[in-house]
Structures are given as structure tokens and as C-alpha cells.
Write a protein that holds these residues in place. Structure first.
Motif, short mmCIF file in Angstrom:
data_model
loop_
_atom_site.label_atom_id
_atom_site.label_comp_id
_atom_site.label_asym_id
_atom_site.label_seq_id
_atom_site.Cartn_x
_atom_site.Cartn_y
_atom_site.Cartn_z
N LEU A 25 25.96 32.54 17.09
CA LEU A 25 24.87 32.32 18.03
C LEU A 25 24.76 33.40 19.10
CD1 LEU A 25 25.34 28.47 18.54
CD2 LEU A 25 23.75 29.63 17.00
N GLY A 26 25.39 34.54 18.88
CA GLY A 26 25.31 35.63 19.86
C GLY A 26 25.96 35.24 21.17
N ASP A 27 25.29 35.52 22.28
CA ASP A 27 25.84 35.23 23.60
C ASP A 27 26.04 33.73 23.84
OD1 ASP A 27 25.90 37.91 24.19
OD2 ASP A 27 23.98 37.90 25.26
N MET A 28 25.30 32.89 23.11
CA MET A 28 25.43 31.43 23.28
C MET A 28 26.63 30.89 22.51
SD MET A 28 21.40 30.35 22.98
CE MET A 28 21.87 28.92 22.08
N ASN A 29 27.28 31.72 21.70
CA ASN A 29 28.38 31.27 20.86
C ASN A 29 29.64 31.04 21.68
OD1 ASN A 29 28.50 30.74 18.03
ND2 ASN A 29 30.17 32.22 17.90
N ASP A 30 30.37 30.01 21.34
CA ASP A 30 31.67 29.74 21.94
C ASP A 30 32.70 30.53 21.15
OD1 ASP A 30 33.83 28.67 23.28
OD2 ASP A 30 33.84 26.82 22.11
N HIS A 31 33.03 31.71 21.65
CA HIS A 31 33.95 32.62 20.97
C HIS A 31 33.38 32.98 19.60
CE1 HIS A 31 36.69 31.91 24.28
NE2 HIS A 31 36.58 30.61 24.07
N ASP A 32 34.09 32.64 18.52
CA ASP A 32 33.59 32.93 17.18
C ASP A 32 33.41 31.63 16.38
OD1 ASP A 32 36.34 32.48 17.10
OD2 ASP A 32 36.72 33.94 15.53
N SER A 33 33.06 30.56 17.07
CA SER A 33 32.89 29.25 16.45
C SER A 33 31.68 29.22 15.52
CB SER A 33 32.71 28.18 17.53
OG SER A 33 33.83 28.14 18.38
N LEU A 34 31.87 28.58 14.35
CA LEU A 34 30.83 28.53 13.32
C LEU A 34 30.80 27.18 12.63
CD1 LEU A 34 31.72 31.93 11.58
CD2 LEU A 34 29.78 31.54 13.10
N GLY A 35 29.70 26.91 11.97
CA GLY A 35 29.60 25.79 11.05
C GLY A 35 29.40 24.43 11.69
N LEU A 36 29.59 23.41 10.87
CA LEU A 36 29.38 22.02 11.29
C LEU A 36 30.38 21.57 12.35
CD1 LEU A 36 28.85 20.36 7.78
CD2 LEU A 36 27.11 20.82 9.51
N PHE A 37 31.59 22.11 12.30
CA PHE A 37 32.66 21.68 13.20
C PHE A 37 32.99 22.72 14.26
CE2 PHE A 37 33.12 19.31 9.29
CZ PHE A 37 33.36 18.02 9.72
N GLN A 38 32.21 23.80 14.31
CA GLN A 38 32.46 24.89 15.24
C GLN A 38 33.91 25.37 15.15
OE1 GLN A 38 29.87 26.50 17.60
NE2 GLN A 38 29.31 25.94 15.53
N GLN A 39 34.32 25.62 13.90
CA GLN A 39 35.66 26.12 13.64
C GLN A 39 35.66 27.64 13.82
OE1 GLN A 39 35.50 24.36 9.79
NE2 GLN A 39 36.78 22.62 10.36
N ARG A 40 36.82 28.18 14.20
CA ARG A 40 36.92 29.60 14.52
C ARG A 40 37.73 30.34 13.47
NH1 ARG A 40 39.09 30.24 20.35
NH2 ARG A 40 38.57 32.40 19.85
N PRO A 41 37.15 31.39 12.88
CA PRO A 41 37.93 32.23 11.97
C PRO A 41 39.18 32.79 12.65
CG PRO A 41 35.61 32.77 11.77
CD PRO A 41 35.75 31.83 12.94
N SER A 42 39.06 33.17 13.91
CA SER A 42 40.20 33.76 14.63
C SER A 42 41.32 32.76 14.88
CB SER A 42 39.73 34.36 15.96
OG SER A 42 39.23 33.34 16.81
N SER A 43 41.03 31.46 14.71
CA SER A 43 42.06 30.42 14.89
C SER A 43 42.62 29.96 13.55
CB SER A 43 41.49 29.23 15.65
OG SER A 43 41.13 29.61 16.96
N GLY A 44 42.22 30.62 12.48
CA GLY A 44 42.80 30.31 11.17
C GLY A 44 42.09 29.24 10.36
N TRP A 45 40.87 28.88 10.75
CA TRP A 45 40.14 27.85 10.00
C TRP A 45 39.60 28.37 8.67
CZ3 TRP A 45 40.24 22.80 10.92
CH2 TRP A 45 40.60 22.35 12.19
N GLY A 46 39.47 29.66 8.52
CA GLY A 46 38.95 30.26 7.29
C GLY A 46 38.05 31.43 7.63
#
Length: 194
Positions: free
Chosen positions: A110-131
Motif C-alpha cells: 500500500l505504499g506509504d499507507m503500508n504497515d512496514h511490509d504487511s500484505l494479504g488477508l492477514f497483513q503478514q510480513r515477508p520480513s517476519s518470515g511469513w513467506g
């Protein structure tokens, strides 16, 4: 086989014999029975509501109208939960979590509106090891990842929803999940067996 023997065997088995045709089970009603209590009928196609919200809802409940994409995502969460062999309660926790995190929208970056690198239905973060971003934005994968985390929480089945969700998600707003419990339970009740 003679007719008398056949009729005797059928009556022992609780079946009526009428004019050479089986009439079905014989209803035995005790004459002294006056118990007129109503019998609860459980609809086989709906999950037991007491299993969906075993602790009752906590706090004020929120509700949003879902579009086709959001409904499809709720169904995908239910399908992944069933595929994982988990009960309806796990689907309620998962859907409530997704309602809080993304309103059941499969969000990309979501660009500047994004919470770090959170993505998807659960706002999981690649940088936290979710995938990977591709995995996290796949509804089945992200749900399975969430459920894997949920299964690692001792006693999740007996926890209030917000506590179970927060233990997996580690949100800055841990109590926010509770507001979606009723809508999540309604969605699971509606789509679990469809």
C-alpha cells in the motif's frame, strides 16, 4: 419361506408386513408416555453456534457489508481451515483476524499507507518470515500460515478470540479482533458446509 414364519421374523425386526409389502418401521409409542417436552432439531448443514462463539462475544461488535471478493476470501479461509483438519472455531478466529487486518481484502503493498511490509488477508510480513509476497497474497497459503501459528498456541480452543488471534498476530491493537467475532461466526455458519 412360509408366510407365518416370515411375518414373525419381520415383526421381531420391527417391520410391518402389509399385503406382501414392507410398510417400514413400526412406530412403538408407550401408552403411558405423557412426556410432551419439545425435541430440539439440529440442522445438519449448520455448525453448532456454541462451538462458533463458546465464550460469547466481547464488547461492541462491528459489521461490514461484503462484496464478492471479500465473500470469496471468507470462503477461502473456511476451505483452508477444513483442509487443515481444524474445527469451525479456527475458521471464526481466522476470519475475525482477517476482518480486522484487511477487511477480508487481499491487500498488496500500500505504499506509504503500508504497515512496514504487511500484505494479504492477514497483513503478514515477508520480513517476519511469513513467506514471500506471492505466498502471503495467496489466500490458502496465508490462512494455512495463520493456522499453523494458531495450532502452536497452547489451549487456543479455549481462549477468547482476541487472545488467540493476538498470540499469533502480535498486533499493536490486541483487543481489536474481538469486534469481528459475531460477523466471523455468521460467515462460518453460513458457508462451512456450502
Amino acid at each position: 419361506m412360509n408366510t407365518i414364519f416370515r411375518k414373525s421374523m419381520l415383526s421381531v425386526a420391527g417391520l410391518a408386513f402389509a399385503g406382501g409389502v414392507f410398510a417400514g418401521p413400526i412406530a412403538h409409542v408407550a401408552a403411558s408416555s405423557t412426556d410432551a417436552r419439545p425435541v430440539a432439531v439440529v440442522q445438519a448443514d449448520k455448525p453448532d453456534p456454541s462451538k462458533l462463539i463458546p465464550h460469547g462475544t466481547q464488547g461492541d461488535q462491528s459489521h461490514i457489508d461484503l462484496n464478492d471478493e471479500q465473500t470469496a476470501n471468507a470462503k477461502a479461509i473456511i476451505a483452508a481451515t477444513k483442509k487443515a483438519g481444524l474445527p469451525e472455531r479456527a475458521a471464526v478466529i481466522s476470519i475475525a483476524t482477517s476482518l480486522q487486518e484487511s477487511k477480508l481484502e487481499n491487500l498488496g503493498h500500500l505504499g506509504d499507507m503500508n504497515d512496514h511490509d504487511s500484505l494479504g488477508l492477514f497483513q503478514q510480513r515477508p520480513s517476519s518470515g511469513w513467506g514471500t509476497p506471492e505466498q502471503i497474497t495467496d489466500p490458502e497459503y496465508s490462512t494455512t500460515a495463520f493456522l499453523k501459528g494458531l495450532k502452536q498456541v497452547d489451549g487456543w480452543q479455549d481462549m477468547p478470540l482476541t487472545e488467540a488471534a493476538q498470540t499469533v498476530q502480535v498486533s499493536a491493537y490486541p483487543d481489536a479482533y474481538a469486534q469481528w467475532e459475531q460477523q466471523a461466526a455468521d460467515l462460518v455458519g453460513q458457508y462451512w458446509n456450502s
